[in-house]
Design an enzyme around this catalytic site. Structure first.
Site, short mmCIF file in Angstrom:
data_model
loop_
_atom_site.label_atom_id
_atom_site.label_comp_id
_atom_site.label_asym_id
_atom_site.label_seq_id
_atom_site.Cartn_x
_atom_site.Cartn_y
_atom_site.Cartn_z
N GLU A 99 -5.21 -60.19 50.23
CA GLU A 99 -5.67 -59.50 49.02
C GLU A 99 -7.14 -59.09 49.18
OE1 GLU A 99 -5.29 -57.98 46.41
OE2 GLU A 99 -3.93 -58.88 44.97
N ASP A 100 -7.53 -58.08 48.44
CA ASP A 100 -8.95 -57.69 48.42
C ASP A 100 -9.73 -58.64 47.52
OD1 ASP A 100 -7.67 -56.75 46.12
OD2 ASP A 100 -8.57 -54.76 46.19
N ASP A 103 -8.93 -61.85 40.65
CA ASP A 103 -9.72 -61.83 39.41
C ASP A 103 -9.09 -62.81 38.42
OD1 ASP A 103 -11.18 -61.21 37.19
OD2 ASP A 103 -10.73 -59.07 37.19
N LYS A 131 -13.11 -64.17 42.23
CA LYS A 131 -14.03 -64.25 41.07
C LYS A 131 -13.91 -65.63 40.44
CE LYS A 131 -14.30 -59.39 39.81
NZ LYS A 131 -13.86 -58.35 38.86
N PHE A 152 -17.97 -56.29 38.56
CA PHE A 152 -17.00 -55.33 39.07
C PHE A 152 -17.54 -54.72 40.35
CE2 PHE A 152 -14.24 -51.74 39.52
CZ PHE A 152 -13.03 -52.25 39.11
N ASP A 159 -11.64 -50.21 44.72
CA ASP A 159 -11.89 -48.94 44.03
C ASP A 159 -12.34 -49.11 42.59
OD1 ASP A 159 -9.31 -49.87 43.02
OD2 ASP A 159 -9.15 -47.88 42.12
P1 IMP Z 1 -5.91 -60.02 39.02
O1 IMP Z 1 -4.43 -59.83 38.86
O2 IMP Z 1 -6.62 -60.02 37.70
O3 IMP Z 1 -6.27 -61.21 39.86
O4 IMP Z 1 -6.45 -58.71 39.70
C1 IMP Z 1 -6.38 -58.49 41.03
C2 IMP Z 1 -6.44 -57.01 41.35
O5 IMP Z 1 -7.28 -56.28 40.45
C3 IMP Z 1 -7.10 -56.85 42.70
O6 IMP Z 1 -6.13 -56.83 43.71
C4 IMP Z 1 -7.84 -55.55 42.57
O7 IMP Z 1 -7.01 -54.47 42.96
C5 IMP Z 1 -8.17 -55.42 41.11
N1 IMP Z 1 -9.56 -55.85 40.83
C6 IMP Z 1 -9.97 -56.98 40.22
N2 IMP Z 1 -11.30 -57.07 40.16
C7 IMP Z 1 -11.77 -55.94 40.76
C8 IMP Z 1 -13.10 -55.46 41.04
O8 IMP Z 1 -14.14 -56.06 40.74
N3 IMP Z 1 -13.15 -54.26 41.70
C9 IMP Z 1 -12.05 -53.55 42.08
N4 IMP Z 1 -10.80 -53.98 41.83
C10 IMP Z 1 -10.66 -55.16 41.19
MG MG Z 2 -5.48 -55.04 44.63
#
Ligand code: IMP
Ligand code: MG
Length: 175
Positions: A99-100, A103, A131, A152, A159
Site C-alpha cells: 500500500e502507499d 489512513d 498515519k 495530506f 495523488d
Molecule cells: P484508508 O482506507 O482511510 O486507510 O485510506 C487509504 C487510502 O486512501 C490510501 O490507499 C490512499 O489511496 C488514500 N489516502 C489516504 N491518505 C492519503 C493522503 O494523505 N494522500 C493521498 N492519498 C491518501
Molecule cells: Mg491507495
C-alpha cells in the site's frame, strides 16, 4: 501543477530510497526460500511497489487490485468497493500486500478479509506511509516506511484528485 495548491517537501528522495531498501532487505530475509506474491493496491502503490520489488532479492510474482478511491476528496467516504480483482491463485501462497498509505485503515482491512478468504499460507502488509493518528486496526502492519502525522501528502504515487503521482518526492499539500 496548479497555482492554488501549495506543496511543501516532506520526505526527500534519499530518505524514501533508504526506507524502501530497508524494507526490501527485511523481506529478502523473512521470505528466504519462498516465492512471495506482491499485491499492489492501485493506483497509489505503483511507484513504491516497483521500487520495492526490484530491491527484494528473491524470485517473486506480482499482481494488483484496485479499490474505489476517495474521488476528489481528501477524506474517505467510509465505503470501500472493489474495482479490479486479482488474477492470481492465492491459496497456500505467501502474500505481501503493498500500500502507499494507511489512513483510517478501512481499505487495508477490506483487503485483508478479501485475501484471507483465499486461504493463503501467509499474509503480511507493507505500507510506505502510516498515519499514526487515524489508523484503527486489529492486526499488525509488518513493514512500514514512515509513521506520519495526520497530514495530506502527495507524490511518489500518492495523488490529490489524480494529480501529483509522478513527483519523485513526497510533499504535504496545502491550499
Ligand atoms: P484508508 O482506507 O482511510 O486507510 O485510506 C487509504 C487510502 O486512501 C490510501 O490507499 C490512499 O489511496 C488514500 N489516502 C489516504 N491518505 C492519503 C493522503 O494523505 N494522500 C493521498 N492519498 C491518501
Ligand atoms: Mg491507495
Amino acid at each position: 501543477m496548479q497555482d492554488k495548491d501549495k506543496l511543501e517537501i516532506y520526505l526527500d528522495r534519499k530518505s524514501i530510497n533508504k526506507r524502501v531498501k530497508a524494507i526490501a532487505d527485511r523481506i529478502t530475509q523473512d521470505y528466504k526460500g519462498k516465492v512471495p506474491i506482491f499485491i499492489g493496491v492501485l493506483n497509489g502503490s505503483f511507484i513504491f511497489m516497483s521500487d520495492l520489488v526490484r530491491q527484494v532479492k528473491l524470485n517473486s510474482e506480482i499482481d494488483f487490485l484496485k479499490l474505489s478511491s476517495y474521488g476528489d476528496n481528501k477524506i474517505s467516504s467510509g465505503e470501500v468497493r472493489l474495482l479490479k480483482d486479482l488474477n492470481c491463485v492465492l491459496a497456500d501462497r505467501d502474500i505481501i500486500v503493498v500500500e502507499d498509505i494507511i489512513d483510517s485503515g478501512l481499505s487495508i482491512s477490506y483487503i485483508r478479509n478479501l485475501i484471507a478468504n483465499h486461504k493463503p499460507n501467509s499474509l503480511e502488509f507493507a505500507s510506505l506511509l502510516y498515519k499514526k493518528t487515524t489508523v484503527k486496526l486489529d492486526f499488525k502492519i509488518k513493514y512500514i516506511g514512515f509513521k506520519i502525522p495526520n497530514k495530506f501528502v502527495v507524490g511518489y504515487g500518492l495523488d490529490y484528485a489524480q494529480k501529483y503521482r509522478n513527483l519523485k518526492q513526497i510533499y504535504v499539500l496545502k491550499h
